[in-house]
Motif scaffolding. Structure first.
Motif, PDB file in Angstrom:
ATOM      1  N   ASN A 233       0.951  -1.280   0.012  1.00  0.00           N
ATOM      2  CA  ASN A 233      -0.013  -0.186   0.084  1.00  0.00           C
ATOM      3  C   ASN A 233       0.913   1.331   0.091  1.00  0.00           C
ATOM      4  N   LEU A 234       1.671   1.316   0.806  1.00  0.00           N
ATOM      5  CA  LEU A 234       2.546   2.436   1.092  1.00  0.00           C
ATOM      6  C   LEU A 234       3.596   2.740   0.019  1.00  0.00           C
ATOM      7  N   GLY A 235       4.019   1.655  -0.302  1.00  0.00           N
ATOM      8  CA  GLY A 235       4.902   1.408  -1.367  1.00  0.00           C
ATOM      9  C   GLY A 235       4.702   1.986  -2.719  1.00  0.00           C
ATOM     10  N   ALA A 236       3.236   1.859  -3.144  1.00  0.00           N
ATOM     11  CA  ALA A 236       2.892   2.275  -4.152  1.00  0.00           C
ATOM     12  C   ALA A 236       2.909   3.930  -3.975  1.00  0.00           C
TER      13      ALA A 236
ATOM     14  N   LEU B 263       5.525   6.514  -6.330  1.00  0.00           N
ATOM     15  CA  LEU B 263       4.779   7.452  -7.416  1.00  0.00           C
ATOM     16  C   LEU B 263       5.689   8.764  -7.056  1.00  0.00           C
ATOM     17  N   PHE B 264       5.809   8.940  -5.765  1.00  0.00           N
ATOM     18  CA  PHE B 264       6.627  10.148  -5.183  1.00  0.00           C
ATOM     19  C   PHE B 264       7.858  10.020  -5.894  1.00  0.00           C
TER      20      PHE B 264
ATOM     21  N   ARG C  64      12.158  11.738  -9.388  1.00  0.00           N
ATOM     22  CA  ARG C  64      13.271  11.313 -10.488  1.00  0.00           C
ATOM     23  C   ARG C  64      13.273  12.284 -11.678  1.00  0.00           C
ATOM     24  N   LEU C  65      11.895  12.503 -12.073  1.00  0.00           N
ATOM     25  CA  LEU C  65      11.539  13.394 -13.227  1.00  0.00           C
ATOM     26  C   LEU C  65      12.068  14.781 -12.902  1.00  0.00           C
ATOM     27  N   THR C  66      11.595  15.188 -11.985  1.00  0.00           N
ATOM     28  CA  THR C  66      12.210  16.472 -11.489  1.00  0.00           C
ATOM     29  C   THR C  66      13.801  16.774 -11.449  1.00  0.00           C
TER      30      THR C  66
END
Length: 151
Positions: free
Chosen positions: A104-107, A111-112, A117-119
């Motif tokens: 649950n928290l892993g998802a 995502l964060f 990483r994109l930023t």
């Protein structure tokens, strides 16, 4: 020059508050996804790298042992933690996160991490290193003030 330093420090404090608010909202959403309290989430964060003792949880979260027992009971009822015997202390117990926590928290936190990483992927290697240094410096500054207050 002094005037510029003052303005910069005001801007940095404002940016830190904005970051804190954003992280706070992320953690609120993560806790809400499991229908748990923020202290419950903080406890689960302590279990990220393995099992710990209830005493460790109490110290890390600044809670009484009775509060930690209730917290562990709540999380155990939801299937998020399990108690196990401490192999190094036959009277002691350890608390460990269940796979449900990581699913649950892993998802949410993955995502964060992907968005982060994109930023930072837009930054040069030098700028990424500086950003890390600056964030760590700010964290250390905050802890230094806490040490003075609690000292």
């Amino acid at each position: 020059m002094e005037e510029r330093i003052i303005k910069d420090s005001v801007d940095i404090v404002a940016a830190c508050r904005q970051l804190h608010s954003a992280i706070d909202r992320l953690d609120h959403a993560a806790a809400g996804s499991l229908a748990i309290s923020r202290n419950d989430l903080r406890c689960l964060n302590l279990l990220e790298h393995g099992s710990v003792t209830p005493t460790y949880i109490a110290t890390a979260l600044n809670l009484t042992t009775g509060s930690v027992t209730a917290l562990i009971d709540r999380l155990e009822t939801k299937g998020l933690v399990e108690r196990m015997r401490d192999p190094n202390d036959r009277r002691g117990i350890l608390v460990a996160a269940t796979p449900k926590v990581f699913q649950n928290l892993g998802a949410i936190y993955s995502l964060f991490a992907n968005e982060l990483r994109l930023t930072i992927g837009k930054y040069s290697e030098t700028d990424r290193a500086l950003a890390i240094r600056h964030v760590l410096d700010l964290a250390q500054t905050c802890l230094s003030v806490v040490d003075r207050i609690e000292g």
